[in-house]
Design a protein around this motif. Structure first.
Motif, PDB file in Angstrom:
ATOM      1  N   ILE A  72      10.184  66.809 -18.175  1.00  0.00           N
ATOM      2  CA  ILE A  72       9.376  68.034 -18.190  1.00  0.00           C
ATOM      3  C   ILE A  72       9.889  68.992 -19.272  1.00  0.00           C
ATOM      4  O   ILE A  72       9.107  69.538 -20.053  1.00  0.00           O
ATOM      5  CB  ILE A  72       9.372  68.703 -16.800  1.00  0.00           C
ATOM      6  CG1 ILE A  72       8.625  67.835 -15.785  1.00  0.00           C
ATOM      7  CG2 ILE A  72       8.756  70.092 -16.857  1.00  0.00           C
ATOM      8  CD1 ILE A  72       8.795  68.244 -14.337  1.00  0.00           C
ATOM      9  N   ASN A  73      11.218  69.162 -19.330  1.00  0.00           N
ATOM     10  CA  ASN A  73      11.786  70.059 -20.352  1.00  0.00           C
ATOM     11  C   ASN A  73      11.308  69.652 -21.753  1.00  0.00           C
ATOM     12  O   ASN A  73      11.046  70.499 -22.602  1.00  0.00           O
ATOM     13  CB  ASN A  73      13.313  70.018 -20.345  1.00  0.00           C
ATOM     14  CG  ASN A  73      13.932  70.680 -19.120  1.00  0.00           C
ATOM     15  OD1 ASN A  73      13.232  71.226 -18.273  1.00  0.00           O
ATOM     16  ND2 ASN A  73      15.258  70.613 -19.009  1.00  0.00           N
ATOM     17  N   SER A  74      11.214  68.325 -21.975  1.00  0.00           N
ATOM     18  CA  SER A  74      10.829  67.845 -23.310  1.00  0.00           C
ATOM     19  C   SER A  74       9.386  68.180 -23.638  1.00  0.00           C
ATOM     20  O   SER A  74       9.037  68.330 -24.801  1.00  0.00           O
ATOM     21  CB  SER A  74      10.974  66.322 -23.399  1.00  0.00           C
ATOM     22  OG  SER A  74      12.269  65.939 -23.088  1.00  0.00           O
ATOM     23  N   LEU A  75       8.552  68.288 -22.619  1.00  0.00           N
ATOM     24  CA  LEU A  75       7.113  68.389 -22.898  1.00  0.00           C
ATOM     25  C   LEU A  75       6.522  69.792 -22.726  1.00  0.00           C
ATOM     26  O   LEU A  75       5.355  69.996 -23.029  1.00  0.00           O
ATOM     27  CB  LEU A  75       6.343  67.384 -22.032  1.00  0.00           C
ATOM     28  CG  LEU A  75       6.680  65.922 -22.351  1.00  0.00           C
ATOM     29  CD1 LEU A  75       5.953  64.987 -21.407  1.00  0.00           C
ATOM     30  CD2 LEU A  75       6.329  65.580 -23.796  1.00  0.00           C
ATOM     31  N   THR A  76       7.315  70.737 -22.253  1.00  0.00           N
ATOM     32  CA  THR A  76       6.759  72.084 -22.099  1.00  0.00           C
ATOM     33  C   THR A  76       6.720  72.801 -23.459  1.00  0.00           C
ATOM     34  O   THR A  76       7.496  72.489 -24.360  1.00  0.00           O
ATOM     35  CB  THR A  76       7.585  72.947 -21.125  1.00  0.00           C
ATOM     36  OG1 THR A  76       8.934  72.920 -21.561  1.00  0.00           O
ATOM     37  CG2 THR A  76       7.480  72.452 -19.700  1.00  0.00           C
ATOM     38  N   THR A  77       5.815  73.743 -23.546  1.00  0.00           N
ATOM     39  CA  THR A  77       5.712  74.581 -24.747  1.00  0.00           C
ATOM     40  C   THR A  77       6.199  75.956 -24.341  1.00  0.00           C
ATOM     41  O   THR A  77       5.652  76.560 -23.416  1.00  0.00           O
ATOM     42  CB  THR A  77       4.243  74.624 -25.216  1.00  0.00           C
ATOM     43  OG1 THR A  77       3.892  73.283 -25.535  1.00  0.00           O
ATOM     44  CG2 THR A  77       4.057  75.510 -26.420  1.00  0.00           C
ATOM     45  N   ASN A  78       7.239  76.447 -25.000  1.00  0.00           N
ATOM     46  CA  ASN A  78       7.946  77.624 -24.502  1.00  0.00           C
ATOM     47  C   ASN A  78       7.780  78.859 -25.382  1.00  0.00           C
ATOM     48  O   ASN A  78       8.557  79.803 -25.279  1.00  0.00           O
ATOM     49  CB  ASN A  78       9.451  77.298 -24.357  1.00  0.00           C
ATOM     50  CG  ASN A  78       9.696  76.020 -23.576  1.00  0.00           C
ATOM     51  OD1 ASN A  78      10.194  75.028 -24.119  1.00  0.00           O
ATOM     52  ND2 ASN A  78       9.339  76.024 -22.312  1.00  0.00           N
ATOM     53  N   LEU A  79       6.783  78.833 -26.232  1.00  0.00           N
ATOM     54  CA  LEU A  79       6.582  79.949 -27.160  1.00  0.00           C
ATOM     55  C   LEU A  79       6.487  81.295 -26.430  1.00  0.00           C
ATOM     56  O   LEU A  79       5.720  81.450 -25.484  1.00  0.00           O
ATOM     57  CB  LEU A  79       5.280  79.722 -27.939  1.00  0.00           C
ATOM     58  CG  LEU A  79       4.984  80.790 -28.984  1.00  0.00           C
ATOM     59  CD1 LEU A  79       5.852  80.577 -30.208  1.00  0.00           C
ATOM     60  CD2 LEU A  79       3.515  80.790 -29.345  1.00  0.00           C
ATOM     61  N   THR A  80       7.266  82.254 -26.877  1.00  0.00           N
ATOM     62  CA  THR A  80       7.251  83.585 -26.258  1.00  0.00           C
ATOM     63  C   THR A  80       7.854  84.586 -27.232  1.00  0.00           C
ATOM     64  O   THR A  80       8.353  84.191 -28.295  1.00  0.00           O
ATOM     65  CB  THR A  80       8.026  83.568 -24.918  1.00  0.00           C
ATOM     66  OG1 THR A  80       7.849  84.818 -24.265  1.00  0.00           O
ATOM     67  CG2 THR A  80       9.522  83.301 -25.088  1.00  0.00           C
ATOM     68  N   ARG A 104       8.779  95.012  -6.475  1.00  0.00           N
ATOM     69  CA  ARG A 104       9.196  93.613  -6.681  1.00  0.00           C
ATOM     70  C   ARG A 104       8.237  92.977  -7.687  1.00  0.00           C
ATOM     71  O   ARG A 104       7.020  92.999  -7.501  1.00  0.00           O
ATOM     72  CB  ARG A 104       9.140  92.837  -5.359  1.00  0.00           C
ATOM     73  CG  ARG A 104      10.333  93.168  -4.443  1.00  0.00           C
ATOM     74  CD  ARG A 104      10.190  92.508  -3.095  1.00  0.00           C
ATOM     75  NE  ARG A 104       9.958  91.072  -3.150  1.00  0.00           N
ATOM     76  CZ  ARG A 104      10.903  90.161  -3.329  1.00  0.00           C
ATOM     77  NH1 ARG A 104      12.170  90.526  -3.452  1.00  0.00           N
ATOM     78  NH2 ARG A 104      10.603  88.868  -3.366  1.00  0.00           N
ATOM     79  N   ILE A 105       8.822  92.446  -8.746  1.00  0.00           N
ATOM     80  CA  ILE A 105       8.003  91.878  -9.826  1.00  0.00           C
ATOM     81  C   ILE A 105       8.387  90.407 -10.009  1.00  0.00           C
ATOM     82  O   ILE A 105       9.573  90.078 -10.090  1.00  0.00           O
ATOM     83  CB  ILE A 105       8.247  92.635 -11.163  1.00  0.00           C
ATOM     84  CG1 ILE A 105       7.971  94.139 -10.977  1.00  0.00           C
ATOM     85  CG2 ILE A 105       7.402  92.052 -12.281  1.00  0.00           C
ATOM     86  CD1 ILE A 105       8.290  94.998 -12.194  1.00  0.00           C
ATOM     87  N   TRP A 106       7.384  89.550 -10.077  1.00  0.00           N
ATOM     88  CA  TRP A 106       7.634  88.119 -10.343  1.00  0.00           C
ATOM     89  C   TRP A 106       7.103  87.787 -11.731  1.00  0.00           C
ATOM     90  O   TRP A 106       5.914  87.982 -12.001  1.00  0.00           O
ATOM     91  CB  TRP A 106       6.929  87.254  -9.295  1.00  0.00           C
ATOM     92  CG  TRP A 106       7.162  85.771  -9.459  1.00  0.00           C
ATOM     93  CD1 TRP A 106       8.179  85.165 -10.138  1.00  0.00           C
ATOM     94  CD2 TRP A 106       6.362  84.705  -8.920  1.00  0.00           C
ATOM     95  NE1 TRP A 106       8.076  83.793 -10.050  1.00  0.00           N
ATOM     96  CE2 TRP A 106       6.966  83.489  -9.316  1.00  0.00           C
ATOM     97  CE3 TRP A 106       5.199  84.665  -8.148  1.00  0.00           C
ATOM     98  CZ2 TRP A 106       6.438  82.241  -8.962  1.00  0.00           C
ATOM     99  CZ3 TRP A 106       4.675  83.431  -7.796  1.00  0.00           C
ATOM    100  CH2 TRP A 106       5.302  82.223  -8.194  1.00  0.00           C
ATOM    101  N   CYS A 107       7.982  87.280 -12.552  1.00  0.00           N
ATOM    102  CA  CYS A 107       7.596  86.804 -13.878  1.00  0.00           C
ATOM    103  C   CYS A 107       7.624  85.273 -13.777  1.00  0.00           C
ATOM    104  O   CYS A 107       8.689  84.670 -13.760  1.00  0.00           O
ATOM    105  CB  CYS A 107       8.602  87.347 -14.899  1.00  0.00           C
ATOM    106  SG  CYS A 107       8.349  86.730 -16.544  1.00  0.00           S
ATOM    107  N   ALA A 108       6.427  84.670 -13.653  1.00  0.00           N
ATOM    108  CA  ALA A 108       6.343  83.297 -13.134  1.00  0.00           C
ATOM    109  C   ALA A 108       6.431  82.190 -14.183  1.00  0.00           C
ATOM    110  O   ALA A 108       6.447  81.010 -13.822  1.00  0.00           O
ATOM    111  CB  ALA A 108       5.046  83.153 -12.337  1.00  0.00           C
ATOM    112  N   ALA A 109       6.477  82.551 -15.457  1.00  0.00           N
ATOM    113  CA  ALA A 109       6.678  81.534 -16.512  1.00  0.00           C
ATOM    114  C   ALA A 109       7.509  82.203 -17.596  1.00  0.00           C
ATOM    115  O   ALA A 109       7.037  82.542 -18.673  1.00  0.00           O
ATOM    116  CB  ALA A 109       5.342  81.049 -17.058  1.00  0.00           C
ATOM    117  N   ALA A 110       8.782  82.404 -17.263  1.00  0.00           N
ATOM    118  CA  ALA A 110       9.636  83.326 -18.016  1.00  0.00           C
ATOM    119  C   ALA A 110      10.145  82.759 -19.331  1.00  0.00           C
ATOM    120  O   ALA A 110      10.659  83.496 -20.168  1.00  0.00           O
ATOM    121  CB  ALA A 110      10.820  83.734 -17.148  1.00  0.00           C
TER     122      ALA A 110
END
Ligand SMILES: C[S@@+](CC[C@H](N)C(=O)[O-])C[C@H]1O[C@@H](n2cnc3c(N)ncnc32)[C@H](O)[C@@H]1O
Length: 270
Positions: A72-80, A104-110
């Motif tokens: 999964i780590n290899s295939l995610t796109t993490n641009l931010t 309470r704040i959730w940042c769900a794809a950090a």
């Protein structure tokens, strides 16, 4: 499809990988991603000293517990980036003014942390202190990006658009070996708690949220998955909670759950 590659890579390999990453992470890869998949996973084959994609797919099935995170780590796109879609942080500051008190704040794809630290900076600026009771939980499926997020060290060029005041207040500039890098000050990084969470799986949250940032991840999921996630989120938020979406995420199909209150900002109707 690839030819003259280091590893033989046939259309059926891509199709199997596509099915697997959909099953494990909900990510829908388009057919244009075949060469990206090859180059990202070729690194795994080398690391594991495997000689073919057939071997790798067999290895993935037979060592799923061990290998799925790397896969999964290899295939995610993490641009931010810091303060990406800056209008959201103006909206957040306005929200904090209108609705004071504990949050309470959730940042769900950090991803690598730029987003939750931008939230933390907005909160700290608003209250003029780091210890106001606003809890920021930042999560991602990718354990590697979360390691980077927790290190909280960024190349100076990632901070180019940040005001001088923010740079001074929230970062330490590296010297010597750390030249060209900056570290988030501990008072700010302590405001964020990181957790590995696959949005498709169980969520560990015990208390409801006031705000969810879920930006630029829904685009990787199909409509039924998006709707399922939004329905689950609607159950773990306080009445009238806010939801910040990515710039190209259209949530019109969830009008029964949330209504737009700004550009890609929604309010749950629960
Ligand atoms: C393009 S980044 C977006 C980062 C940040 N939210 C932003 O807008 O700048 C997408 C992130 O979603 C994460 N992701 C993908 N599938 C996921 C899943 N099933 N559960 C949780 N996170 C996921 C990826 O690892 C990646 O870090």
């Amino acid at each position: 499809m690839q030819s003259a590659n280091e590893f033989e890579y046939r259309p059926e390999h891509f199709q199997q990988i596509k099915a697997k990453v959909y099953q494990l992470a909900g990510i829908k890869l388009s057919d244009t991603k075949d060469s990206m998949v090859y180059s990202r996973l070729a690194r795994r084959l080398r690391a594991l000293k495997l000689t073919s994609f057939d071997q790798y797919l067999h290895y993935l099935d037979s060592h799923l517990q061990q290998e799925q995170q790397e896969f999964i780590n290899s295939l995610t796109t993490n641009l931010t980036s810091f303060f990406r879609e800056a209008h959201h942080f103006d909206h957040l500051a306005q929200y904090l003014k209108t609705y004071p008190g504990e949050k309470r704040i959730w940042c769900a794809a950090a991803s690598t942390g730029e987003e939750p630290y931008s939230i933390a900076m907005t909160v700290a600026e608003h209250y003029g202190r780091f210890d106001y009771p606003v809890k920021i939980i930042a999560s991602d499926i990718d354990s590697q990006v979360l390691t980077k997020a927790k290190q909280a060290v960024y190349s100076i060029d990632r901070l180019e658009n940040m005001s001088a005041a923010r740079l001074k207040q929230f970062f330490w500039r590296g010297k010597g070996k750390m030249q060209g890098q900056a570290r988030v000050v501990p008072e700010l990084s302590n405001m964020v708690e990181f957790q590995t969470i696959n949005l498709l799986h169980e969520w560990p949250h015990k208390k409801p949220f006031d705000i969810i940032f879920c930006r630029n991840v829904m685009i990787y999921f199909d409509r039924p998955t998006q709707l399922r996630l939004l329905e689950r989120m609607a159950k773990i938020v306080k009445p009238g909670a806010y939801y910040f979406a990515g710039h190209s995420e259209n949530l019109a199909m969830a009008r029964h759950l949330m209504l737009p209150v700004g550009k890609t900002v929604y309010r749950f109707v629960n």
